[in-house]
Design a protein around this motif. Structure first.
Motif, PDB file in Angstrom:
ATOM      1  N   ALA A 218       1.125  -1.196   0.019  1.00  0.00           N
ATOM      2  CA  ALA A 218       0.044  -0.272  -0.011  1.00  0.00           C
ATOM      3  C   ALA A 218       0.661   1.091   0.019  1.00  0.00           C
ATOM      4  N   VAL A 219       1.583   0.988   0.275  1.00  0.00           N
ATOM      5  CA  VAL A 219       2.448   2.314   0.596  1.00  0.00           C
ATOM      6  C   VAL A 219       3.664   2.355  -1.107  1.00  0.00           C
ATOM      7  N   ALA A 220       4.079   1.836  -1.447  1.00  0.00           N
ATOM      8  CA  ALA A 220       4.473   0.879  -2.272  1.00  0.00           C
ATOM      9  C   ALA A 220       3.455   1.988  -3.998  1.00  0.00           C
ATOM     10  N   ALA A 221       2.253   1.976  -3.442  1.00  0.00           N
ATOM     11  CA  ALA A 221       0.922   1.656  -4.603  1.00  0.00           C
ATOM     12  C   ALA A 221       1.724   3.765  -4.776  1.00  0.00           C
ATOM     13  N   VAL A 222       1.287   4.130  -3.362  1.00  0.00           N
ATOM     14  CA  VAL A 222       1.265   5.917  -2.850  1.00  0.00           C
ATOM     15  C   VAL A 222       2.166   6.195  -3.992  1.00  0.00           C
ATOM     16  N   GLY A 223       3.340   5.842  -3.875  1.00  0.00           N
ATOM     17  CA  GLY A 223       4.393   6.428  -5.169  1.00  0.00           C
ATOM     18  C   GLY A 223       4.267   6.044  -6.387  1.00  0.00           C
ATOM     19  N   TYR A 224       3.454   5.455  -6.786  1.00  0.00           N
ATOM     20  CA  TYR A 224       3.081   5.803  -8.346  1.00  0.00           C
ATOM     21  C   TYR A 224       1.385   6.511  -8.086  1.00  0.00           C
ATOM     22  N   LEU A 225       1.013   7.027  -7.024  1.00  0.00           N
ATOM     23  CA  LEU A 225      -0.326   7.414  -7.106  1.00  0.00           C
ATOM     24  C   LEU A 225       0.192   9.019  -7.169  1.00  0.00           C
ATOM     25  N   ARG A 226       0.685   9.154  -6.619  1.00  0.00           N
ATOM     26  CA  ARG A 226       1.577  10.826  -6.738  1.00  0.00           C
ATOM     27  C   ARG A 226       1.883  11.155  -7.935  1.00  0.00           C
ATOM     28  N   VAL A 227       2.214  10.105  -8.886  1.00  0.00           N
ATOM     29  CA  VAL A 227       2.703   9.844 -10.303  1.00  0.00           C
ATOM     30  C   VAL A 227       1.570  10.441 -10.923  1.00  0.00           C
ATOM     31  N   LEU A 228       0.272  10.419 -11.227  1.00  0.00           N
ATOM     32  CA  LEU A 228      -0.973  10.259 -10.815  1.00  0.00           C
ATOM     33  C   LEU A 228      -2.242  11.490 -10.957  1.00  0.00           C
TER      34      LEU A 228
ATOM     35  N   VAL B 191      -0.207   0.602  -9.362  1.00  0.00           N
ATOM     36  CA  VAL B 191      -1.143   1.059  -9.317  1.00  0.00           C
ATOM     37  C   VAL B 191      -2.438  -0.333  -9.011  1.00  0.00           C
ATOM     38  N   ILE B 192      -2.905  -0.682 -10.529  1.00  0.00           N
ATOM     39  CA  ILE B 192      -2.971  -1.891 -10.898  1.00  0.00           C
ATOM     40  C   ILE B 192      -2.800  -3.300 -10.310  1.00  0.00           C
ATOM     41  N   SER B 193      -1.457  -3.496 -10.575  1.00  0.00           N
ATOM     42  CA  SER B 193      -0.680  -4.216  -9.969  1.00  0.00           C
ATOM     43  C   SER B 193      -0.894  -4.265  -8.642  1.00  0.00           C
ATOM     44  N   MET B 194      -0.389  -3.324  -8.153  1.00  0.00           N
ATOM     45  CA  MET B 194      -0.488  -3.530  -6.451  1.00  0.00           C
ATOM     46  C   MET B 194      -1.912  -3.463  -5.731  1.00  0.00           C
ATOM     47  N   VAL B 195      -2.567  -3.390  -6.748  1.00  0.00           N
ATOM     48  CA  VAL B 195      -4.408  -3.165  -5.990  1.00  0.00           C
ATOM     49  C   VAL B 195      -4.266  -4.746  -6.212  1.00  0.00           C
ATOM     50  N   GLY B 196      -4.122  -5.654  -7.723  1.00  0.00           N
ATOM     51  CA  GLY B 196      -4.563  -6.852  -7.260  1.00  0.00           C
ATOM     52  C   GLY B 196      -3.751  -7.612  -6.810  1.00  0.00           C
ATOM     53  N   ALA B 197      -2.960  -7.274  -6.272  1.00  0.00           N
ATOM     54  CA  ALA B 197      -2.072  -8.028  -5.287  1.00  0.00           C
ATOM     55  C   ALA B 197      -2.254  -8.062  -4.579  1.00  0.00           C
ATOM     56  N   LEU B 198      -2.602  -7.245  -3.604  1.00  0.00           N
ATOM     57  CA  LEU B 198      -3.367  -7.215  -2.461  1.00  0.00           C
ATOM     58  C   LEU B 198      -4.514  -7.877  -2.362  1.00  0.00           C
ATOM     59  N   ASN B 199      -5.042  -7.864  -2.875  1.00  0.00           N
ATOM     60  CA  ASN B 199      -7.298  -8.707  -3.218  1.00  0.00           C
ATOM     61  C   ASN B 199      -6.673  -9.966  -3.476  1.00  0.00           C
ATOM     62  N   GLY B 200      -5.526  -9.980  -3.824  1.00  0.00           N
ATOM     63  CA  GLY B 200      -4.819 -11.336  -3.995  1.00  0.00           C
ATOM     64  C   GLY B 200      -4.371 -11.881  -1.979  1.00  0.00           C
ATOM     65  N   TRP B 201      -3.388 -11.244  -1.797  1.00  0.00           N
ATOM     66  CA  TRP B 201      -2.948 -10.981  -0.736  1.00  0.00           C
ATOM     67  C   TRP B 201      -3.871 -11.503   0.792  1.00  0.00           C
ATOM     68  N   THR B 202      -5.454 -10.558   0.538  1.00  0.00           N
ATOM     69  CA  THR B 202      -5.938 -10.370   1.443  1.00  0.00           C
ATOM     70  C   THR B 202      -7.030 -11.521   1.799  1.00  0.00           C
ATOM     71  N   LEU B 203      -6.928 -11.950   0.580  1.00  0.00           N
ATOM     72  CA  LEU B 203      -7.275 -13.401   1.266  1.00  0.00           C
ATOM     73  C   LEU B 203      -6.791 -14.467   1.826  1.00  0.00           C
TER      74      LEU B 203
END
Length: 465
Positions: free
Chosen positions: A129-139, A308-320
């Motif tokens: 999640a913290v790493a995803a914020v770095g890419y969100l800052r680009v957008l 961002v899509i990659s990390m959200v997808g990974a978080l979706n699977g890792w949460t399960l």
């Protein structure tokens, strides 16, 4: 009810009868058992998080010899994937490494596998999640104006996949399938399309450091070692997979092979698209590669979206996955009973507790600063993630050596034994690559789990007395 694996700690469990098809399965309109395609996406999506977007620049200082390290790691990962497939045939139940370690070595080993894997999942979720914020800052550059806004962004990235999980396995599978397709599109453009613009002059030296070949491979492998974490994804969620004895092994091998192909082709393409001197200092190697392929400077935005899509997808699977292992342990009385409750095919308490712990760690990271304990905890996960691998491969060796071959045919025995030994050596290499500090801290985490095991084992003993 499924067949229980309970045996006293003093005696390893014998091979249980296969669980009924509905033992761990999902039920209800919002729950759905995963087929082979979605199980494969779960494996690929969890292996490929956000790391691939930085890997080429991370290993560029070692030269193109790092591709050799990638090849060696890929062979080890595939061996481990095949072992998980064999183990899933024997024990097609939710829990993966926990189930295998407990069946072979008893409650205590199973608890250590579950405990260490659980630590890995929720700490890794915070890191993603913290790493995803770095890419969100680009957008959205305004996101980086304040610490609190970045913290809120990281929390949102964590809880959106958690809510998808709480909605049911039907939605988990849908999110995983869509995110895997969307994130692979730009990666495949670079991995495959980049080969047509490949310039060998950009590769740079084969060995860019003064180390010998073995030292250079080992040094670059230390960075790449954990690119394959997530191999066990289908095995951990075996109870939610249709025909797990057949599909878990296939999904594990297909997902690992697919991720390996993307890793290798993507890294090779970036090496050939971006000049070595520039790649060594690049902060966004895939963005630079897209710019070379198509011109302009829009590559950063495309890669940021894909990341961002990659990390959200990974978080979706890792949460399960973070909820499935405690669920399996709770059914055997080795985790609090609350973790056993399932709704819509998802262990609710596991999802909520994991998301809460990851959120607390995220808030701590932003309030204490990036040089605080957070990085130490993330490093610890590189050790805790490999403990279940070692125990699982050791379990397979035990099953084969003790004559508990299950579905293993005589003609396949030697091949399975060789694979198990290779996977064990690969897992041991993963532990060594995590470094002394990580092993030291990780052992302390395991010892903290020993206290929890003592409490839960005593409660279980009183209940059965």
């Amino acid at each position: 009810m499924s067949t229980t694996l309970h045996t006293p700690d003093s005696a390893p469990a014998t091979t249980p009868a296969p669980a009924p098809a509905t033992a761990d399965g999902a039920s209800g309109p919002h729950a759905r058992r995963f087929g082979l395609p979605i199980a494969t996406c779960l494996v690929m999506g969890n292996i490929i998080g956000g790391g691939i977007f930085l890997l080429p620049a991370s290993v560029a200082p070692f030269g193109t010899i790092s591709l050799v390290a990638f090849g060696v790691l890929t062979l080890g990962a595939i061996a481990l994937a095949l072992v998980f497939g064999r183990l899933a045939e024997r024990h097609p139940q939710t829990g993966g490494p926990y189930v295998y370690a407990r069946a072979a070595f008893g409650d205590f080993a199973g608890f250590l596998a579950a405990w260490s894997y659980w630590i890995t999942t929720w700490v890794s979720n915070a890191a993603l999640a913290v790493a995803a914020v770095g890419y969100l800052r680009v957008l959205c550059p305004a996101l980086g104006d304040h610490t609190w806004s970045m913290c809120l962004g990281a929390l949102a990235v964590q809880w959106l996949p958690a809510l998808a999980n709480l909605a049911g396995t039907r939605y988990v599978g849908a999110v995983q399938l869509v995110s895997t397709v969307l994130k692979f599109a730009p990666l495949l453009v670079v991995a495959v399309g980049g080969l047509f613009a490949f310039d060998p002059a950009n590769l740079g030296p084969f060995q860019a450091t003064g180390q010998g070949p073995v030292g250079a491979v080992s040094a670059s492998a230390a960075i790449l070692l954990f690119s394959y974490l997530g191999i066990e994804s289908a095995a951990v969620s075996a109870g939610e997979v249709r025909d797990p004895a057949r599909n878990v092994g296939r999904a594990t091998v297909l997902g690992t092979t697919g991720a390996a192909a993307v890793y290798l082709l993507g890294t090779l393409s970036v090496f050939g698209l971006v000049a070595h001197d520039r790649l060594v200092t690049s902060q966004a190697p895939f963005s630079d590669a897209v710019d070379v392929m198509f011109g302009g400077t829009w590559g950063g935005t495309v890669v940021a979206c894909a990341a961002v899509i990659s990390m959200v997808g990974a978080l979706n699977g890792w949460t399960l996955l973070s909820a499935q292992t405690p669920y399996a342990a709770a059914r055997d009385g080795l985790f609090p009973k609350a973790f056993e409750t399932k709704r819509r095919g998802v262990p609710v308490a596991g999802v909520l507790v994991t998301a809460a712990l990851a959120s607390g760690l995220t808030v701590y990271n932003y309030t204490a600063g990036s040089d605080g304990v957070f990085e130490v905890l993330v490093l610890v996960t590189t050790f805790t993630a490999t403990v279940p691998y070692l125990l699982s491969t050791a379990a397979q060796i035990y099953f084969l050596a003790s004559g508990q071959r299950g579905r293993v045919r005589r003609g396949r025995l030697v091949r399975d034994a060789v694979l198990a030994c290779l996977a064990f050596a690969f897992s041991l290499w993963l532990v060594a690559g995590s470094g002394y500090a990580a092993v030291y801290q990780g052992v302390l985490f395991l010892f903290a789990g020993v206290f929890c095991y003592a409490v839960m084992a005593a409660r279980k003993s009183r209940a059965t007395a």
